[in-house]
Design a protein around this motif. Structure first.
Motif, PDB file in Angstrom:
ATOM      1  N   UNK A 218       4.036   2.587  -4.737  1.00  0.00           N
ATOM      2  CA  UNK A 218       2.957   3.537  -4.443  1.00  0.00           C
ATOM      3  C   UNK A 218       2.830   4.530  -5.595  1.00  0.00           C
ATOM      4  N   UNK A 219       3.953   5.039  -6.070  1.00  0.00           N
ATOM      5  CA  UNK A 219       3.922   5.979  -7.190  1.00  0.00           C
ATOM      6  C   UNK A 219       3.326   5.323  -8.433  1.00  0.00           C
ATOM      7  N   UNK A 220       3.675   4.080  -8.668  1.00  0.00           N
ATOM      8  CA  UNK A 220       3.104   3.347  -9.802  1.00  0.00           C
ATOM      9  C   UNK A 220       1.604   3.154  -9.613  1.00  0.00           C
ATOM     10  N   UNK A 221       1.188   2.918  -8.366  1.00  0.00           N
ATOM     11  CA  UNK A 221      -0.234   2.756  -8.078  1.00  0.00           C
ATOM     12  C   UNK A 221      -1.003   4.040  -8.308  1.00  0.00           C
ATOM     13  N   UNK A 222      -0.417   5.175  -7.925  1.00  0.00           N
ATOM     14  CA  UNK A 222      -1.060   6.465  -8.172  1.00  0.00           C
ATOM     15  C   UNK A 222      -1.234   6.676  -9.666  1.00  0.00           C
ATOM     16  N   UNK A 223      -0.191   6.403 -10.421  1.00  0.00           N
ATOM     17  CA  UNK A 223      -0.271   6.585 -11.879  1.00  0.00           C
ATOM     18  C   UNK A 223      -1.261   5.619 -12.515  1.00  0.00           C
ATOM     19  N   UNK A 224      -1.305   4.392 -12.026  1.00  0.00           N
ATOM     20  CA  UNK A 224      -2.240   3.399 -12.580  1.00  0.00           C
ATOM     21  C   UNK A 224      -3.680   3.897 -12.459  1.00  0.00           C
ATOM     22  N   UNK A 225      -4.024   4.377 -11.288  1.00  0.00           N
ATOM     23  CA  UNK A 225      -5.387   4.860 -11.070  1.00  0.00           C
ATOM     24  C   UNK A 225      -5.606   6.227 -11.722  1.00  0.00           C
ATOM     25  N   UNK A 226      -4.611   7.091 -11.650  1.00  0.00           N
ATOM     26  CA  UNK A 226      -4.744   8.403 -12.274  1.00  0.00           C
ATOM     27  C   UNK A 226      -4.946   8.309 -13.778  1.00  0.00           C
ATOM     28  N   UNK A 227      -4.202   7.425 -14.434  1.00  0.00           N
ATOM     29  CA  UNK A 227      -4.358   7.248 -15.875  1.00  0.00           C
ATOM     30  C   UNK A 227      -5.725   6.643 -16.212  1.00  0.00           C
ATOM     31  N   UNK A 228      -6.234   5.845 -15.293  1.00  0.00           N
ATOM     32  CA  UNK A 228      -7.574   5.278 -15.484  1.00  0.00           C
ATOM     33  C   UNK A 228      -8.618   6.390 -15.494  1.00  0.00           C
ATOM     34  N   UNK A 229      -8.488   7.355 -14.616  1.00  0.00           N
ATOM     35  CA  UNK A 229      -9.435   8.480 -14.603  1.00  0.00           C
ATOM     36  C   UNK A 229      -9.346   9.264 -15.911  1.00  0.00           C
ATOM     37  N   UNK A 230      -8.137   9.430 -16.398  1.00  0.00           N
ATOM     38  CA  UNK A 230      -7.969  10.154 -17.664  1.00  0.00           C
ATOM     39  C   UNK A 230      -8.610   9.398 -18.821  1.00  0.00           C
TER      40      UNK A 230
ATOM     41  N   UNK B 242       0.314   0.125   2.179  1.00  0.00           N
ATOM     42  CA  UNK B 242       0.299  -1.322   1.935  1.00  0.00           C
ATOM     43  C   UNK B 242       0.309  -1.629   0.440  1.00  0.00           C
ATOM     44  N   UNK B 243       1.201  -2.527   0.003  1.00  0.00           N
ATOM     45  CA  UNK B 243       1.222  -2.921  -1.421  1.00  0.00           C
ATOM     46  C   UNK B 243      -0.129  -3.451  -1.894  1.00  0.00           C
ATOM     47  N   UNK B 244      -0.868  -4.131  -0.995  1.00  0.00           N
ATOM     48  CA  UNK B 244      -2.162  -4.694  -1.378  1.00  0.00           C
ATOM     49  C   UNK B 244      -3.136  -3.606  -1.834  1.00  0.00           C
ATOM     50  N   UNK B 245      -2.989  -2.407  -1.285  1.00  0.00           N
ATOM     51  CA  UNK B 245      -3.864  -1.305  -1.684  1.00  0.00           C
ATOM     52  C   UNK B 245      -3.416  -0.718  -3.024  1.00  0.00           C
ATOM     53  N   UNK B 246      -2.130  -0.491  -3.169  1.00  0.00           N
ATOM     54  CA  UNK B 246      -1.630   0.249  -4.325  1.00  0.00           C
ATOM     55  C   UNK B 246      -1.468  -0.594  -5.573  1.00  0.00           C
ATOM     56  N   UNK B 247      -1.597  -1.898  -5.458  1.00  0.00           N
ATOM     57  CA  UNK B 247      -1.485  -2.736  -6.656  1.00  0.00           C
ATOM     58  C   UNK B 247      -2.782  -2.751  -7.469  1.00  0.00           C
ATOM     59  N   UNK B 248      -3.858  -2.215  -6.908  1.00  0.00           N
ATOM     60  CA  UNK B 248      -5.153  -2.216  -7.588  1.00  0.00           C
ATOM     61  C   UNK B 248      -5.373  -0.922  -8.376  1.00  0.00           C
TER      62      UNK B 248
ATOM     63  N   UNK C 169     -11.510   2.287   6.038  1.00  0.00           N
ATOM     64  CA  UNK C 169     -12.125   2.990   4.920  1.00  0.00           C
ATOM     65  C   UNK C 169     -11.532   2.513   3.597  1.00  0.00           C
ATOM     66  N   UNK C 170     -10.209   2.452   3.548  1.00  0.00           N
ATOM     67  CA  UNK C 170      -9.537   2.079   2.298  1.00  0.00           C
ATOM     68  C   UNK C 170      -9.853   0.636   1.901  1.00  0.00           C
ATOM     69  N   UNK C 171     -10.145  -0.217   2.889  1.00  0.00           N
ATOM     70  CA  UNK C 171     -10.485  -1.616   2.591  1.00  0.00           C
ATOM     71  C   UNK C 171     -11.792  -1.725   1.800  1.00  0.00           C
ATOM     72  N   UNK C 172     -12.624  -0.701   1.890  1.00  0.00           N
ATOM     73  CA  UNK C 172     -13.919  -0.699   1.193  1.00  0.00           C
ATOM     74  C   UNK C 172     -13.853   0.011  -0.159  1.00  0.00           C
ATOM     75  N   UNK C 173     -12.695   0.552  -0.503  1.00  0.00           N
ATOM     76  CA  UNK C 173     -12.572   1.348  -1.720  1.00  0.00           C
ATOM     77  C   UNK C 173     -12.710   0.464  -2.963  1.00  0.00           C
ATOM     78  N   UNK C 174     -13.443   0.975  -3.934  1.00  0.00           N
ATOM     79  CA  UNK C 174     -13.666   0.237  -5.173  1.00  0.00           C
ATOM     80  C   UNK C 174     -12.960   0.916  -6.352  1.00  0.00           C
TER      81      UNK C 174
END
Length: 300
Positions: A48-60, A253-259, A295-300
């Protein structure tokens, strides 16, 4: 130190600089703050922490100029009053789905935790963002020409909140029908978005109360109750497109945080929902979390 540790300061910078351009752009800094507090306030799996960083770094990477470190600038704690005034303005009337609170309270919380960031340039951007959230498109909700002219005092089928827990439970109860946002007759309706904003708005008000700003929280709760009524305004035909079974049943769920996500709500909604779920009675929590996953299932 991992990347997440830098998201407190970077989130405030991103919200301030993005918010000067439009209130929506303030979301990207807010997303980093949401990721930071998910990390600091909860014991989460490494993926989950890796997933947060993956998306956070993308915003940066999307908006690098917004996250350039602050040049040396003196802080002034008195400037915090300007943020509180902006929040107070946003409790006077529901506008922009409660974004003034959802974004502004994250900023307020971060400024409490990083008082050295209370500088003129940072505060100016946040205040400008809050001023913009106090305005809105009057036909935002389906079938209502101007929701800004409606009274928030009427019952409208939503029970009066006796506590912030009542508010949280109501926000989750509204997730029984989650459908994608749609453009109908040239207008965009945020059928999914309004539901997620019900959660982020509720969590912001609960956090505002926890921080000691009880009067502001109480004022905002009246607007949240009105928001729940407005969120129910939907055409019958969207039921055909609703999410009946989410892709996963837990927020972790890993399926959410791996994206990796483009939408900044991808971090903001899990943060708000995970925080609120702590206070929901155990016998109701599983259903509330399951419906949040729609809601999260629809997240892009």
């Amino acid at each position: 130190m991992r990347k997440l540790d830098s998201y407190l300061e970077l989130g405030l910078l991103g919200m301030s600089r993005g918010g000067q351009l439009s209130w929506f752009n303030g979301h990207f800094g807010a997303a980093l703050l949401a990721g930071y507090y998910l990390y600091k306030e909860h014991k989460l799996p490494e993926y989950v922490l890796e997933g947060i960083e993956r998306t956070g770094e993308h915003y940066r990477e999307m908006y690098p100029d917004w996250f350039v470190p602050l040049e040396k600038e003196e802080s002034d704690s008195a400037l915090l009053e300007l943020v509180l005034s902006g929040l107070a303005k946003n409790t006077e009337q529901l506008t922009a789905s409660g974004h003034g609170l959802a974004l502004g309270v994250l900023a307020l919380k971060a400024l409490h935790d990083a008082p050295h960031m209370r500088t003129k340039s940072v505060i100016a951007g946040i205040v400008q963002m809050l001023e913009r959230t106090a305005e809105d498109r009057p036909d935002r909700y389906w079938g209502i020409d101007n929701y800004l002219e409606l009274s928030i005092e009427e019952d409208r089928g939503i029970p009066t909140y006796q506590s912030t827990l009542d508010m949280a439970k109501q926000a989750f109860a509204e997730l029984h029908l989650v459908a994608p946002d749609q453009i109908i007759d040239g207008k965009k309706y945020f059928f999914r978005g309004e539901l997620e904003h019900g959660i982020t708005h509720a969590q912001a008000l609960k956090e505002l109360d926890r921080l000691g700003y009880t009067d502001l929280a109480k004022a905002g709760m009246k607007n949240h109750r009105f928001q729940m009524f407005l969120n129910r305004q939907k055409p019958h035909f969207i039921e055909e497109k609703q999410v009946r079974t989410p892709a996963f049943s837990t927020i972790l769920a890993p399926e959410y945080w791996e994206k990796r996500y483009d939408d900044p709500h991808a971090l903001k909604v899990p943060y708000a929902a995970w925080d609120l779920l702590r206070f929901v009675p155990s016998q109701e929590r599983a259903v509330s979390e399951y419906d949040t996953c729609k809601i999260l299932s629809l997240m892009q």
